[in-house]
Design a protein around this motif. Structure first.
Motif, short mmCIF file in Angstrom:
data_model
loop_
_atom_site.label_atom_id
_atom_site.label_comp_id
_atom_site.label_asym_id
_atom_site.label_seq_id
_atom_site.Cartn_x
_atom_site.Cartn_y
_atom_site.Cartn_z
N UNK A 4 0.82 -1.22 0.00
CA UNK A 4 0.00 0.00 0.00
C UNK A 4 0.85 1.27 0.00
N UNK A 5 2.13 1.15 0.33
CA UNK A 5 3.00 2.32 0.39
C UNK A 5 3.79 2.54 -0.90
N UNK A 6 3.55 1.70 -1.90
CA UNK A 6 4.30 1.76 -3.15
C UNK A 6 4.21 3.13 -3.81
N UNK A 7 3.01 3.63 -4.04
CA UNK A 7 2.83 4.91 -4.73
C UNK A 7 3.48 6.05 -3.96
N UNK A 8 3.31 6.07 -2.65
CA UNK A 8 3.87 7.15 -1.84
C UNK A 8 5.40 7.18 -1.95
N UNK A 9 6.02 6.03 -1.81
CA UNK A 9 7.49 5.95 -1.87
C UNK A 9 7.98 6.34 -3.26
N UNK A 10 7.36 5.80 -4.29
CA UNK A 10 7.80 6.08 -5.66
C UNK A 10 7.62 7.56 -6.01
N UNK A 11 6.47 8.13 -5.67
CA UNK A 11 6.22 9.53 -6.02
C UNK A 11 7.09 10.49 -5.21
N UNK A 12 7.56 10.03 -4.08
CA UNK A 12 8.45 10.86 -3.27
C UNK A 12 9.89 10.81 -3.79
N UNK A 13 10.35 9.62 -4.19
CA UNK A 13 11.76 9.45 -4.52
C UNK A 13 12.09 9.59 -6.00
N UNK A 14 11.21 9.16 -6.90
CA UNK A 14 11.54 9.19 -8.33
C UNK A 14 11.72 10.62 -8.85
N UNK A 15 10.84 11.58 -8.51
CA UNK A 15 11.06 12.93 -9.04
C UNK A 15 12.43 13.52 -8.69
N UNK A 16 13.03 13.09 -7.58
CA UNK A 16 14.38 13.56 -7.25
C UNK A 16 15.37 13.17 -8.32
N UNK A 17 15.07 12.09 -9.03
CA UNK A 17 15.99 11.60 -10.05
C UNK A 17 15.76 12.26 -11.40
N UNK A 18 14.71 13.06 -11.53
CA UNK A 18 14.36 13.58 -12.84
C UNK A 18 15.42 14.53 -13.40
N UNK A 19 16.30 15.04 -12.56
CA UNK A 19 17.40 15.87 -13.06
C UNK A 19 18.46 15.01 -13.73
N UNK A 20 18.46 13.74 -13.45
CA UNK A 20 19.41 12.81 -14.06
C UNK A 20 18.74 12.14 -15.25
N UNK A 21 19.01 12.64 -16.46
CA UNK A 21 18.36 12.07 -17.64
C UNK A 21 18.76 10.62 -17.84
#
Length: 155
Positions: A4-21
């Motif tokens: 149940x925590x999958x979306x929360x964790x992913x939406x919190x951590x993945x955008x941090x990586x968006x600066x790394x193409x």
């Protein structure tokens, strides 16, 4: 089994990586997570292969996997994390969104030799077309996959 925590964790951590193409490229290359495997007894890492040397999103995937293991031990595979990361990153950049089907299993082996089928950045068009043909892919596949793998990097 579901986390149940999958979306929360992913939406919190993945955008941090968006600066790394390269994170986008990493998430697209690692369909079974095998690119994440490091050299070990019986494993020659795909990450060491020439076509994969420019990938640099590994620390972000490690951070996400650690967070997922803390939230839901043994439930979410690295392969699913890579697929979800691709969807989030494409969506964040204004591209389409889609529902990511879950349930992938992580590879326990790597295929370093198999990476020779991956086109290199300095391969000519004839060689790239041949590599695609060898995999049963056509010119439409070449355009789509080349575009996806240069997403955010083409100049």
């Amino acid at each position: 089994m579901w986390c149940s925590k999958l979306a929360k964790v992913m939406l919190e951590l993945v955008p941090k990586s968006s600066e790394s193409t390269s994170m986008t490229a990493l998430s697209m290359y690692g369909c079974d997570g095998s690119v994440l495997l490091e050299n070990a007894d019986g494993i020659e890492s795909e990450g060491d292969a020439l076509p994969n040397r420019s990938l640099d999103g590994f620390p972000v995937i490690d951070e996400i996997k650690t967070a997922m293991e803390n939230a839901c031990p043994g439930v979410v595979s690295c392969a699913d994390i890579l697929a979800i990361a691709s969807q989030i990153l494409v969506s964040l950049d204004g591209g389409p969104t889609w529902e990511v089907e879950l349930g992938r299993r992580d590879s326990r082996t790597a295929n370093l030799v198999g990476t020779s089928a991956i086109p290199l950045t300095n391969d000519g068009l004839d060689l790239i077309q041949q590599k695609f043909t060898d995999q049963g892919l056509d010119s439409i596949d070449l355009v789509v996959l080349s575009g996806a793998h240069t997403f955010g990097q083409a100049q």
